[in-house]
Design an enzyme around this catalytic site. Structure first.
Site, PDB file in Angstrom:
ATOM      1  N   ARG A  49       0.825  -1.217   0.000  1.00  0.00           N
ATOM      2  CA  ARG A  49       0.000   0.000   0.000  1.00  0.00           C
ATOM      3  C   ARG A  49       0.857   1.265   0.000  1.00  0.00           C
ATOM      4  O   ARG A  49       0.399   2.328  -0.425  1.00  0.00           O
ATOM      5  CB  ARG A  49      -0.984   0.030   1.185  1.00  0.00           C
ATOM      6  CG  ARG A  49      -1.817   1.317   1.160  1.00  0.00           C
ATOM      7  CD  ARG A  49      -2.915   1.387   2.194  1.00  0.00           C
ATOM      8  NE  ARG A  49      -2.549   0.949   3.508  1.00  0.00           N
ATOM      9  CZ  ARG A  49      -1.828   1.666   4.387  1.00  0.00           C
ATOM     10  NH1 ARG A  49      -1.370   2.867   4.066  1.00  0.00           N
ATOM     11  NH2 ARG A  49      -1.544   1.172   5.568  1.00  0.00           N
ATOM     12  N   TYR A 103     -14.274  14.877 -18.198  1.00  0.00           N
ATOM     13  CA  TYR A 103     -14.783  13.542 -17.856  1.00  0.00           C
ATOM     14  C   TYR A 103     -15.825  13.660 -16.720  1.00  0.00           C
ATOM     15  O   TYR A 103     -15.585  14.341 -15.721  1.00  0.00           O
ATOM     16  CB  TYR A 103     -13.608  12.643 -17.440  1.00  0.00           C
ATOM     17  CG  TYR A 103     -14.045  11.349 -16.818  1.00  0.00           C
ATOM     18  CD1 TYR A 103     -14.918  10.497 -17.484  1.00  0.00           C
ATOM     19  CD2 TYR A 103     -13.603  10.973 -15.558  1.00  0.00           C
ATOM     20  CE1 TYR A 103     -15.355   9.312 -16.911  1.00  0.00           C
ATOM     21  CE2 TYR A 103     -14.010   9.790 -14.969  1.00  0.00           C
ATOM     22  CZ  TYR A 103     -14.893   8.967 -15.648  1.00  0.00           C
ATOM     23  OH  TYR A 103     -15.324   7.800 -15.074  1.00  0.00           O
ATOM     24  N   ASP A 175      -5.089  16.541 -17.337  1.00  0.00           N
ATOM     25  CA  ASP A 175      -5.375  15.129 -17.563  1.00  0.00           C
ATOM     26  C   ASP A 175      -5.008  14.837 -19.020  1.00  0.00           C
ATOM     27  O   ASP A 175      -5.661  15.328 -19.944  1.00  0.00           O
ATOM     28  CB  ASP A 175      -6.874  14.891 -17.283  1.00  0.00           C
ATOM     29  CG  ASP A 175      -7.260  13.430 -17.375  1.00  0.00           C
ATOM     30  OD1 ASP A 175      -6.650  12.715 -18.194  1.00  0.00           O
ATOM     31  OD2 ASP A 175      -8.189  13.004 -16.664  1.00  0.00           O
ATOM     32  N   LYS A 200      -6.653   3.429 -19.919  1.00  0.00           N
ATOM     33  CA  LYS A 200      -6.974   3.714 -21.328  1.00  0.00           C
ATOM     34  C   LYS A 200      -5.754   3.445 -22.222  1.00  0.00           C
ATOM     35  O   LYS A 200      -5.294   2.330 -22.309  1.00  0.00           O
ATOM     36  CB  LYS A 200      -7.482   5.147 -21.453  1.00  0.00           C
ATOM     37  CG  LYS A 200      -8.410   5.604 -20.324  1.00  0.00           C
ATOM     38  CD  LYS A 200      -9.706   4.840 -20.238  1.00  0.00           C
ATOM     39  CE  LYS A 200     -10.573   5.407 -19.104  1.00  0.00           C
ATOM     40  NZ  LYS A 200     -11.711   4.603 -18.770  1.00  0.00           N
TER      41      LYS A 200
HETATM   42  N1  PLP Z   1      -9.753  10.900 -16.878  1.00  0.00           N
HETATM   43  C1  PLP Z   1     -10.404  10.713 -18.042  1.00  0.00           C
HETATM   44  C2  PLP Z   1     -10.199  11.697 -19.160  1.00  0.00           C
HETATM   45  C3  PLP Z   1     -11.256   9.622 -18.220  1.00  0.00           C
HETATM   46  O1  PLP Z   1     -11.890   9.458 -19.388  1.00  0.00           O
HETATM   47  C4  PLP Z   1     -11.422   8.706 -17.136  1.00  0.00           C
HETATM   48  C5  PLP Z   1     -12.303   7.544 -17.270  1.00  0.00           C
HETATM   49  O2  PLP Z   1     -12.994   7.363 -18.253  1.00  0.00           O
HETATM   50  C6  PLP Z   1     -10.748   8.960 -15.939  1.00  0.00           C
HETATM   51  C7  PLP Z   1      -9.915  10.055 -15.834  1.00  0.00           C
HETATM   52  C8  PLP Z   1     -10.903   8.030 -14.771  1.00  0.00           C
HETATM   53  O3  PLP Z   1     -10.188   6.874 -14.985  1.00  0.00           O
HETATM   54  P1  PLP Z   1     -10.412   5.462 -14.235  1.00  0.00           P
HETATM   55  O4  PLP Z   1     -11.677   4.887 -14.776  1.00  0.00           O
HETATM   56  O5  PLP Z   1      -9.180   4.703 -14.544  1.00  0.00           O
HETATM   57  O6  PLP Z   1     -10.559   5.775 -12.777  1.00  0.00           O
END
Ligand code: PLP
Length: 382
Positions: A49, A103, A175, A200
């Site tokens: 952890r 998102y 992001d 992703k």
């Molecule tokens: N950031 C973006 C642009 C996303 O599209 C997503 C999820 O679709 C996330 C963060 C969150 O990712 P996770 O599902 O791995 O927690």
């Protein structure tokens, strides 16, 4: 140290020269705990952890190299990366700014969770200086943007956002999940903290959930503290899979870039398609100067059909190659309606304000053959 291309770094960065028992691939250290060898601080104790097992360290170095940041932290999900990072620089009484259309999970976190802790947010329609100035407050601490926004694929004036943050002493977070480091490196224009859902494109095979934060060592140290306390650490087996997936990321991204560009162009000219959202199309909005800093726009596009309320379901059911499922960035083409998936946690009013129609279709274009994909979309449209 010699700076290699992203293709070479994806394969070799972080991998120890000295091979464990001669194994070419770095093994999985499937142990929750390790011998205590006199470590005096909590963070140095070897415990899974605490994000410091050999699998975490190797992966962190690879990710830092790819994003050209000082150091990196691997997290249990993209949302863990986002929440650990924001909560490291915000506390009760603070204000943050975020792009309006991002998102849905991130937007939900900021609006529904942070308001409970007295953290305020202003959403920005664009990243012009005028808009940034208008929303800046005495207590603003952080600005959060997406390099390509989810789900409308806008590339806004990222340089302005980074410069403004620096001038005003804010922490800038971006992001970079959609663009990936193969297409755009936010460090190069001065962003402080780079966030990823490694679920992703970085992993690319739709088989794990993972996240990462990359940035300067002092920032990452702070974020690591939150990660250890909140406990969203990646397990060693998922670390191994992510390390493996990253090795082919630059190759996959080339095909994603090409496929999405070709499909967007095809759809854009089709009489049954009302609108295509893809940053590489002419008149797609956003900031043209920022787009020139990208080497591609990944595999993401969104679209709306004519007479959408009647045609959307039929169209989706006729497609043979893409799978209808949330998420993105895998080798297989996926599609989903954000109003029912990634942005379903938001109210209808919020989606409307962000410009997300109920019948918007988001396509994560995979690495299949370009002509196969175009033929399939063509027959479904017919
Ligand atoms: N950031 C973006 C642009 C996303 O599209 C997503 C999820 O679709 C996330 C963060 C969150 O990712 P996770 O599902 O791995 O927690």
């Amino acid at each position: 140290m010699k700076k290699y291309s992203i293709e070479t770094s994806a394969v070799h960065a972080g991998e120890p020269k000295e091979k464990v028992c001669g194994a070419v691939n770095f093994p999985i250290f499937q142990s929750s705990t390790y011998l205590h060898t006199g470590e005096s601080s909590y963070e140095d104790i070897k415990y899974t952890r605490l994000n410091n097992t050999p699998n975490h360290l190797v992966l962190g170095e690879k990710l830092a190299t790819l994003e050209e940041g000082e150091t990196a932290l691997v997290t249990a999900s993209g949302m863990a990366a986002v929440s650990d990072s924001l909560l490291s620089f915000l506390q009760s009484g603070d204000h943050m700014m975020a792009q309006n259309c991002i998102y849905g999970g991130t937007r939900d976190l900021i609006t529904r969770e942070f308001s409970r802790f007295g953290i305020e947010v202003s959403f920005l329609k664009d990243l012009s200086r005028k808009t940034l100035e208008k929303h800046l407050k005495r207590n603003t601490k952080v600005i959060l943007v997406e390099s390509i926004t989810n789900p409308l694929m806008q590339v806004e004036n990222l340089l302005e956002a980074a410069n403004f943050s620096r001038e005003k002493g804010l922490v800038s977070m971006i992001d970079n999940t959609f663009a990936s480091p193969a297409n755009f490196k936010p460090v190069s224009i001065g962003f402080d903290i780079i966030l990823h859902s490694c679920t992703k494109y970085l992993n690319g095979h739709s088989d794990i959930i993972a996240g990462a934060v990359i940035g300067k060592a002092d920032h990452i140290k702070k974020i690591k503290q939150r990660n250890l306390h909140f406990g969203a650490t990646l397990d060693p087996h998922a670390c191994f899979l992510l390390q493996r997936g990253i090795k082919t990321m630059p190759l996959r991204i080339k095909q994603h870039n090409e496929n999405a560009a070709a499909l967007a162009e095809f759809l854009n000219g089709h009489s049954r398609v009302k609108k295509v959202y893809y940053p590489g199309l002419p008149d797609s909005g956003g900031d043209e100067e920022t787009k020139k800093m990208f080497s591609g726009f990944c595999g993401m596009l969104s679209m709306e059909l004519n007479n959408a309320s009647e045609t959307t379901r039929k169209f989706l059911s006729r497609l043979e190659i893409p799978i209808e499922a949330p998420s993105l960035g895998g080798v297989e083409s996926l599609l989903s309606r954000p109003s029912l998936t990634s942005h379903s946690g938001l109210s209808a009013w919020e989606r409307q304000d962000m410009g997300i129609s109920d019948f918007l279709i988001r396509v994560s274009v995979g690495v299949e053959g370009t002509d196969d994909l175009i033929d399939d979309f063509n027959q479904a449209l017919q």
